[in-house]
Design an enzyme around this catalytic site. Sequence first.
Site, PDB file in Angstrom:
ATOM      1  N   LYS A  50       0.847  -1.200   0.000  1.00 32.41           N
ATOM      2  CA  LYS A  50       0.000   0.000   0.000  1.00 32.41           C
ATOM      3  C   LYS A  50       0.881   1.248   0.000  1.00 32.41           C
ATOM      4  O   LYS A  50       0.630   2.200  -0.736  1.00 32.41           O
ATOM      5  CB  LYS A  50      -0.913   0.010   1.238  1.00 32.41           C
ATOM      6  CG  LYS A  50      -2.026  -1.027   1.175  1.00 32.41           C
ATOM      7  CD  LYS A  50      -2.773  -1.148   2.505  1.00 32.41           C
ATOM      8  CE  LYS A  50      -3.709  -2.349   2.481  1.00 32.41           C
ATOM      9  NZ  LYS A  50      -4.349  -2.615   3.771  1.00 32.41           N
ATOM     10  N   GLN A  94      -4.717  -1.621  10.034  1.00 33.50           N
ATOM     11  CA  GLN A  94      -4.633  -2.924   9.376  1.00 33.50           C
ATOM     12  C   GLN A  94      -5.238  -4.022  10.256  1.00 33.50           C
ATOM     13  O   GLN A  94      -4.950  -4.117  11.440  1.00 33.50           O
ATOM     14  CB  GLN A  94      -3.165  -3.244   9.055  1.00 33.50           C
ATOM     15  CG  GLN A  94      -2.941  -4.524   8.271  1.00 33.50           C
ATOM     16  CD  GLN A  94      -3.578  -4.499   6.879  1.00 33.50           C
ATOM     17  OE1 GLN A  94      -3.620  -3.468   6.223  1.00 33.50           O
ATOM     18  NE2 GLN A  94      -4.092  -5.644   6.446  1.00 33.50           N
ATOM     19  N   ASP A 117     -10.865   3.095   4.475  1.00 33.10           N
ATOM     20  CA  ASP A 117     -11.235   1.681   4.322  1.00 33.10           C
ATOM     21  C   ASP A 117     -12.756   1.535   4.228  1.00 33.10           C
ATOM     22  O   ASP A 117     -13.260   0.501   3.805  1.00 33.10           O
ATOM     23  CB  ASP A 117     -10.763   0.877   5.544  1.00 33.10           C
ATOM     24  CG  ASP A 117      -9.518   0.043   5.260  1.00 33.10           C
ATOM     25  OD1 ASP A 117      -9.304  -0.315   4.088  1.00 33.10           O
ATOM     26  OD2 ASP A 117      -8.777  -0.248   6.217  1.00 33.10           O
TER      27      ASP A 117
HETATM   28  N1  GUN Z   1      -7.165  -6.825   6.352  1.00 33.47           N
HETATM   29  C1  GUN Z   1      -7.542  -7.511   5.242  1.00 33.47           C
HETATM   30  N2  GUN Z   1      -7.994  -6.666   4.293  1.00 33.47           N
HETATM   31  C2  GUN Z   1      -7.916  -5.424   4.805  1.00 33.47           C
HETATM   32  C3  GUN Z   1      -8.234  -4.137   4.302  1.00 33.47           C
HETATM   33  O1  GUN Z   1      -8.718  -3.948   3.174  1.00 33.47           O
HETATM   34  N3  GUN Z   1      -7.993  -3.106   5.164  1.00 33.47           N
HETATM   35  C4  GUN Z   1      -7.497  -3.284   6.417  1.00 33.47           C
HETATM   36  N4  GUN Z   1      -7.332  -2.201   7.184  1.00 33.47           N
HETATM   37  N5  GUN Z   1      -7.199  -4.455   6.909  1.00 33.47           N
HETATM   38  C5  GUN Z   1      -7.396  -5.530   6.105  1.00 33.47           C
END
Ligand code: GUN
Length: 282
Positions: A50, A94, A117
Amino acid sequence: MTAQIIDGRSLAQQIRETLKFKVSALKKKPHLAVVLVGNDEASLIYDRNKQKAALEIGMKCNIHHLPEDIKQDELNNIVDALNKDKDVNGIIVQMPLPLHLDAKDVLKRISPEKDVDGFGVENLGLLLVNSSQALVTATPKGILKLIQSVEPHLAGKNAVIIGRSTIVGKPLAALLLNHDCSVTVLHSKSVGISDFVRQADIVVAACGNPLFVKKEWVKSGAIVIDVGINRCNGKLVGDVDFDNVRQVAGAITPVPGGVGPMTVAMLLDNTFEAYIKQNKEL
Ligand code: GUN
């Protein structure tokens, strides 16, 4: 018949290039803050990806890497500080968090306008009422773009989603309903899954069950989107029995190279959207 392979890497790259161009026209760099707790191997890789993608398109991206044993109060305070920081436009925490932490408690602290998100109740609610103000959860938003890349006319299509998570299944159901699909959401307690899938023009597998969707279940010409990432005997496989299902589907996403890259691109898209709303630019 062999299905068209929907190339998520290439579509994600086009989206990132468009974003890079749009970011270059802004007065300031949009800033994504990533909160990472502990050393979960997959999370470390996801967050580095990311960050790399954000920096490549000219955004700012800091990873706040916190110790595994951080206390809830300390984590909450960090999120509060990021909420207050005028330089930060988007915040993600996350998942998964270590078991001693309450994810719901952290997520509800993120300011809705920085919730890139789209996991918070405000943005999920805005999506449910089909508001253009919603920051839409990244994976469903990416899945919609993948589907639209092969079928722009979604009204009246039967969509079957396998999996009812808050991150994928539920928000995707709302998004596809907002695009006039007839939506069925299946889950671990559903009875007769194959019968539902046989009726589907669009199948989305997000159940975390390797090779779950079988060729015999899939209608000829259906669009099949595979959200699964499972490691089997050292190989990454999805929730769809890809090698067989591709013989009957009209279009199908591979794993890897389908949904994953689109999720990252949509997170950056949301960060850009958040920046624009906060700065009322353009
Ligand atoms: N864990 C798995 N997919 C995601 C996501 O899209 N965002 C976040 N913050 N955690 C995740």
